[in-house]
Design a protein around this motif. Structure first.
Motif: not given
Length: 70
Positions: A42-68
């Motif tokens: 997920p990302y946010h657009k403010i004018g021409r700039s793109t921003f990411y919330l740290r929590k969204d990045l952490d959630d994305f990383l958690a969703s990519t976790r694979r168990e052994k």
């Protein structure tokens, strides 16, 4: 035990695309193509700039976790 200066610094919650790519250890081009084609991060657009919330990045990383496999 004293906290060092790095530990006491407040980390920004809103990251630029450059900062987000560094945080995720992915090239900036990966985030650009994900924004256009896949929209997994997920990302946010403010004018021409793109921003990411740290929590969204952490959630994305958690969703990519694979168990052994056992």
């Amino acid at each position: 035990m004293e906290k060092n200066e790095f530990e006491t610094m407040k980390k920004p919650e809103l990251l630029t695309r450059d900062q987000a790519s560094e945080y995720l250890c992915q090239p900036k081009s990966w985030l650009e193509s994900d924004a256009v084609y896949k929209r997994r991060v997920p990302y946010h657009k403010i004018g021409r700039s793109t921003f990411y919330l740290r929590k969204d990045l952490d959630d994305f990383l958690a969703s990519t976790r694979r168990e052994k496999n056992k």
